[in-house]
Design a protein around this motif. Structure first.
Motif, PDB file in Angstrom:
ATOM      1  N   ILE A 196      63.340 -32.246 -53.091  1.00  0.00           N
ATOM      2  CA  ILE A 196      62.974 -32.974 -51.872  1.00  0.00           C
ATOM      3  C   ILE A 196      61.937 -34.036 -52.228  1.00  0.00           C
ATOM      4  O   ILE A 196      60.809 -33.706 -52.608  1.00  0.00           O
ATOM      5  N   GLU A 197      62.353 -35.286 -52.165  1.00  0.00           N
ATOM      6  CA  GLU A 197      61.493 -36.418 -52.531  1.00  0.00           C
ATOM      7  C   GLU A 197      60.863 -36.196 -53.899  1.00  0.00           C
ATOM      8  O   GLU A 197      59.683 -36.498 -54.131  1.00  0.00           O
ATOM      9  N   GLY A 198      61.640 -35.621 -54.796  1.00  0.00           N
ATOM     10  CA  GLY A 198      61.183 -35.399 -56.161  1.00  0.00           C
ATOM     11  C   GLY A 198      60.490 -34.076 -56.385  1.00  0.00           C
ATOM     12  O   GLY A 198      60.184 -33.722 -57.531  1.00  0.00           O
ATOM     13  N   VAL A 199      60.233 -33.325 -55.311  1.00  0.00           N
ATOM     14  CA  VAL A 199      59.565 -32.019 -55.426  1.00  0.00           C
ATOM     15  C   VAL A 199      60.627 -30.932 -55.577  1.00  0.00           C
ATOM     16  O   VAL A 199      61.565 -30.847 -54.780  1.00  0.00           O
ATOM     17  N   ARG A 200      60.462 -30.075 -56.577  1.00  0.00           N
ATOM     18  CA  ARG A 200      61.415 -29.001 -56.818  1.00  0.00           C
ATOM     19  C   ARG A 200      61.046 -27.770 -55.977  1.00  0.00           C
ATOM     20  O   ARG A 200      59.923 -27.261 -56.073  1.00  0.00           O
ATOM     21  N   VAL A 201      61.988 -27.319 -55.168  1.00  0.00           N
ATOM     22  CA  VAL A 201      61.770 -26.166 -54.280  1.00  0.00           C
ATOM     23  C   VAL A 201      62.796 -25.091 -54.595  1.00  0.00           C
ATOM     24  O   VAL A 201      63.980 -25.388 -54.787  1.00  0.00           O
ATOM     25  N   ALA A 202      62.339 -23.850 -54.673  1.00  0.00           N
ATOM     26  CA  ALA A 202      63.252 -22.712 -54.832  1.00  0.00           C
ATOM     27  C   ALA A 202      63.114 -21.805 -53.621  1.00  0.00           C
ATOM     28  O   ALA A 202      61.995 -21.479 -53.200  1.00  0.00           O
ATOM     29  N   VAL A 203      64.247 -21.425 -53.030  1.00  0.00           N
ATOM     30  CA  VAL A 203      64.267 -20.505 -51.886  1.00  0.00           C
ATOM     31  C   VAL A 203      64.979 -19.228 -52.330  1.00  0.00           C
ATOM     32  O   VAL A 203      66.124 -19.281 -52.793  1.00  0.00           O
ATOM     33  N   VAL A 204      64.305 -18.091 -52.178  1.00  0.00           N
ATOM     34  CA  VAL A 204      64.857 -16.790 -52.565  1.00  0.00           C
ATOM     35  C   VAL A 204      65.206 -16.006 -51.308  1.00  0.00           C
ATOM     36  O   VAL A 204      64.412 -15.935 -50.367  1.00  0.00           O
ATOM     37  N   GLY A 205      66.401 -15.398 -51.273  1.00  0.00           N
ATOM     38  CA  GLY A 205      66.828 -14.599 -50.128  1.00  0.00           C
ATOM     39  C   GLY A 205      66.875 -13.115 -50.453  1.00  0.00           C
ATOM     40  O   GLY A 205      67.138 -12.724 -51.597  1.00  0.00           O
ATOM     41  N   LEU A 206      66.605 -12.267 -49.439  1.00  0.00           N
ATOM     42  CA  LEU A 206      66.644 -10.809 -49.612  1.00  0.00           C
ATOM     43  C   LEU A 206      67.165 -10.140 -48.339  1.00  0.00           C
ATOM     44  O   LEU A 206      67.036 -10.682 -47.238  1.00  0.00           O
ATOM     45  N   ILE A 207      67.702  -8.938 -48.499  1.00  0.00           N
ATOM     46  CA  ILE A 207      68.243  -8.146 -47.398  1.00  0.00           C
ATOM     47  C   ILE A 207      67.747  -6.708 -47.550  1.00  0.00           C
ATOM     48  O   ILE A 207      67.452  -6.270 -48.672  1.00  0.00           O
ATOM     49  N   PRO A 208      67.629  -5.924 -46.470  1.00  0.00           N
ATOM     50  CA  PRO A 208      67.288  -4.496 -46.640  1.00  0.00           C
ATOM     51  C   PRO A 208      68.357  -3.806 -47.488  1.00  0.00           C
ATOM     52  O   PRO A 208      69.547  -4.127 -47.382  1.00  0.00           O
ATOM     53  N   PRO A 209      67.964  -2.848 -48.317  1.00  0.00           N
ATOM     54  CA  PRO A 209      68.934  -2.218 -49.220  1.00  0.00           C
ATOM     55  C   PRO A 209      69.717  -1.072 -48.587  1.00  0.00           C
ATOM     56  O   PRO A 209      70.436  -0.352 -49.277  1.00  0.00           O
ATOM     57  N   HIS A 210      69.579  -0.886 -47.262  1.00  0.00           N
ATOM     58  CA  HIS A 210      70.110   0.310 -46.617  1.00  0.00           C
ATOM     59  C   HIS A 210      71.503   0.149 -46.025  1.00  0.00           C
ATOM     60  O   HIS A 210      71.941   0.990 -45.235  1.00  0.00           O
ATOM     61  N   ILE A 211      72.214  -0.924 -46.386  1.00  0.00           N
ATOM     62  CA  ILE A 211      73.554  -1.134 -45.841  1.00  0.00           C
ATOM     63  C   ILE A 211      74.451   0.088 -46.081  1.00  0.00           C
ATOM     64  O   ILE A 211      75.149   0.528 -45.162  1.00  0.00           O
ATOM     65  N   PRO A 212      74.445   0.692 -47.284  1.00  0.00           N
ATOM     66  CA  PRO A 212      75.297   1.872 -47.492  1.00  0.00           C
ATOM     67  C   PRO A 212      74.948   3.030 -46.554  1.00  0.00           C
ATOM     68  O   PRO A 212      75.826   3.841 -46.240  1.00  0.00           O
ATOM     69  N   MET A 213      73.692   3.130 -46.119  1.00  0.00           N
ATOM     70  CA  MET A 213      73.325   4.171 -45.162  1.00  0.00           C
ATOM     71  C   MET A 213      73.774   3.790 -43.755  1.00  0.00           C
ATOM     72  O   MET A 213      74.426   4.571 -43.058  1.00  0.00           O
ATOM     73  N   TRP A 214      73.444   2.568 -43.343  1.00  0.00           N
ATOM     74  CA  TRP A 214      73.765   2.142 -41.980  1.00  0.00           C
ATOM     75  C   TRP A 214      75.269   2.012 -41.757  1.00  0.00           C
ATOM     76  O   TRP A 214      75.756   2.200 -40.649  1.00  0.00           O
ATOM     77  N   GLU A 215      76.005   1.678 -42.804  1.00  0.00           N
ATOM     78  CA  GLU A 215      77.454   1.504 -42.684  1.00  0.00           C
ATOM     79  C   GLU A 215      78.209   2.610 -43.425  1.00  0.00           C
ATOM     80  O   GLU A 215      79.361   2.426 -43.819  1.00  0.00           O
TER      81      GLU A 215
END
Length: 632
Positions: A196-215
């Motif tokens: 962005i206008e020469g600035v390097r940006v990193a965006v990291v995504g995460l989710i709760p690990p409990h999908i196997p329990m909830w589903e």
């Protein structure tokens, strides 16, 4: 001659008008058909995404302001409308957040737009699951979202549905802690790089690990996937990005604090990984913007925009270039509320078919309700809006009995359990419509029948009864544990029992009997639960997969969702007529309702002179008992 000329002109005008209308209709129909195009043929449930840097603006400035606009937990709210009650909701909907997004882009054309998940589920959104691209994903494309972080409710449906919508999203889809089991590759991108206008940006995504329990009742929803602990995945991902960014952003579908023994809450990640300059949270449906003190004196902004489109979370990071290196000068964050902003009319028009279809479905008449199911929705005031204590969680009601009756009918179980998903849920006398079903049963759960030992059934009941705070001498009201959500308090049918709230948790269930006989710890009973609670009981070690004897989803697919079973029951069994029936099979004991001066205090509560505390996030009412000695 003049008359003939006039007739000719009129004829030409009519023909022109007709063809113009026809062209308009054809054009509108074409737009609609494209938006409403159905998915056809066998669809792949695999996702193959590649990294590509997103570039915005031109480099050259010495001082740059990075702006991030973030939504989360929108849960099917494209319009500012709640179809379960058929009412407009001022502070909700993508069409409202889009107004704020456009304003933000005027302030900074290079704004990065992110959604942190739980996007395609709830509010009648399931009506559109067969479309090639779900309208909520179409809406994100329409608004030019750069990033979509997956939420746990994205996994409420078949994996093919999710994969198809991931592929059809125009931006980057993130989650650093989901892997394909077959080769340990990432299911979606773990991070996204931007310039962005020469600035390097990193965006990291995460989710709760409990999908196997909830589903856990629907393993096809996450087949072939594994879920890593968020903190571990975040640490590994940030380490792998070393030297590739100037500004690091977290976009997490995680609450502030971890749940079910996980190590990944927003606060803990901010403390443990100080490299993050700002973290956008979700999942909790909370409204906050605050600073976390991290290691070595580091401070990190964390922010969450509530739910349903209540606000657009805005983060601003100012950086300065010094000796060819970007340095963060300042960070700030705020939630910009949608309640008072206008809904974007062009967007509403573009997605009119969603609103019209949802309204039509919500108003489908199923039968007739003979009389109100709950006479006093608020236990103290008697009002339909709960401002003190919700009656539905303090005594047996016809509403929970109806849900449990339906569950018992289809599972042929001995015992059934159900929760109140809304403290104000009720059925009023008059026509019974599909919207009423959505109002009393908020989630798209399916129904499970499981075998459970009497010992574990009692443990389950004790787990549920921990929802209440332990009462003490002088308490005028009964209160709830602020750390337990209302949807985790189940009420049981097929059992008569008492809940002694004068006792500590795990020692409260008294006089529990099935068909007049005490529960035999060694006997096996048949229990009806929704698929979410099935996951909970599996996690608690009280049941396992082999205990399942009935699964409504396996039997009927989407028609096996509990909301659909309620509709089916009313049509087929009660012949379109439902009336409130309560057997009062359970009650709260151990609470002294004869405290001297209690009625005077209750009158002050009714008058609003004394307020009963809510949880910090406002989601749990009545979290502390009013005590006469504390007042005095």
């Amino acid at each position: 001659m003049k008359k003939r000329l006039m007739c000719v002109l009129i004829s030409i005008f009519v023909i022109f008008s007709f063809t113009s209308c026809l062209e308009t209709r054809v054009k509108d129909s074409s737009v609609r058909s494209k938006r409403e195009m159905l998915a056809t043929g066998k669809q792949s449930d695999e996702v193959k995404l590649t990294h590509a840097v997103i570039r915005k603006g031109e480099a050259g400035k010495e001082n740059v302001t990075l702006t991030f606009g973030v939504t989360g937990d929108v849960h099917g709210r494209l319009y500012p409308f709640e179809y379960a009650v058929c009412e407009e909701v001022p502070g909700a909907g993508f069409s409202k957040t889009f107004t704020l997004v456009q304003e933000l882009r005027k302030e900074n054309p290079n704004t990065v737009l992110i959604d942190v998940g739980d996007t395609v589920q709830d509010n009648n959104a399931e009506l559109f699951n067969d479309l090639e691209t779900h309208p909520m994903v179409q809406a994100m494309n329409y608004m030019n979202y750069d990033i979509w972080v997956l939420g746990n409710h994205e996994f409420n449906f078949e994996k093919e549905f999710l994969a198809r919508n991931i592929r059809n999203f125009n931006g980057a889809v993130l989650s650093a802690n989901i892997r394909n089991e077959k080769d340990k590759s990432f299911f979606v991108l773990p991070y996204q790089l931007l310039e962005i206008e020469g600035v390097r940006v990193a965006v990291v995504g995460l989710i709760p690990p409990h999908i196997p329990m909830w589903e856990s009742s629907s393993p096809s929803h996450f087949k072939g996937l594994s879920f890593e602990e968020p903190l571990d995945a975040a640490r590994r991902t940030v380490d792998s990005l070393k030297g590739q960014y100037d500004v690091l952003v977290g976009a997490f579908h995680l609450g502030r604090n971890a749940e079910y023994g996980s190590n990944g809450g927003v606060i803990e990640i901010a403390k443990q990984i100080p490299e993050f300059d700002i973290i956008f949270g979700g999942h909790e449906h909370a409204k906050y913007a605050s600073i976390v003190d991290g290691m070595n004196g580091d401070k990190t902004w964390i922010i969450e925009p509530g739910a349903y489109g209540w606000a657009l979370a805005v983060g601003e990071v100012k950086v300065k270039k010094e000796k060819d290196k970007w340095t963060v000068v300042s960070v700030k964050a705020e939630n910009r509320e949608t309640k008072k902003v206008p809904s974007n009319k062009q967007m509403e028009e573009e997605f009119k078919f969603v609103h019209q279809t949802s309204l039509s479905d919500a108003n489908t008449v199923i039968g007739n309700i003979t009389e109100d199911f709950i006479k006093r929705v608020d236990y103290i005031t008697g009002d339909d809006k709960v401002t003190t204590m919700p009656t539905i969680q303090l005594e047996d009601t016809a509403l929970i009995d109806l849900i449990n009756t339906v569950q018992l009918y289809y599972t042929k179980a001995d015992v059934s359990s159900a929760a109140a998903f809304r403290s104000e849920m009720n059925l009023k006398s008059g026509l019974f419509k599909k919207k009423d079903v959505a109002f009393i049963y908020k989630y798209a759960n399916t129904l499970m029948g499981v075998n459970i030992s009497g010992e574990n059934l009692l443990k389950y009941m004790e787990w549920s009864a921990s929802y209440y705070n332990t009462t003490k001498k002088g308490d005028v009201t009964i209160s709830f544990n602020p750390n337990i959500r209302g949807y985790n308090y189940d009420m049981f049918e097929g059992i008569t029992y008492d809940i002694d709230i004068s006792q500590a948790p795990e020692k409260r269930i008294k006089n529990a009997r099935i068909k007049g006989k005490p529960i035999d710890p060694k006997k096996t009973y048949k229990l009806a639960v929704n698929n979410y609670r099935f996951g909970t009981l599996t996690k608690l070690g009280l049941i396992s997969d082999k205990d399942v004897y009935y699964d409504s989803y396996m039997e009927m697919q989407d028609a096996g969702r509990i909301r659909d079973l309620i509709v089916k029951y009313v049509k087929d069994v009660s012949k379109g007529v439902i009336k409130p029936v309560t057997n009062n099979n359970w009650k709260i004991i151990g609470f002294d309702s004869n405290v001297k001066g209690r009625e005077e205090i209750l009158n002050k509560i009714r008058a609003g002179e004394i307020k009963i505390p809510k949880s910090e996030d406002g989601r749990t009412p009545n979290v502390k008992s009013i005590n006469i000695y504390e007042l005095n």
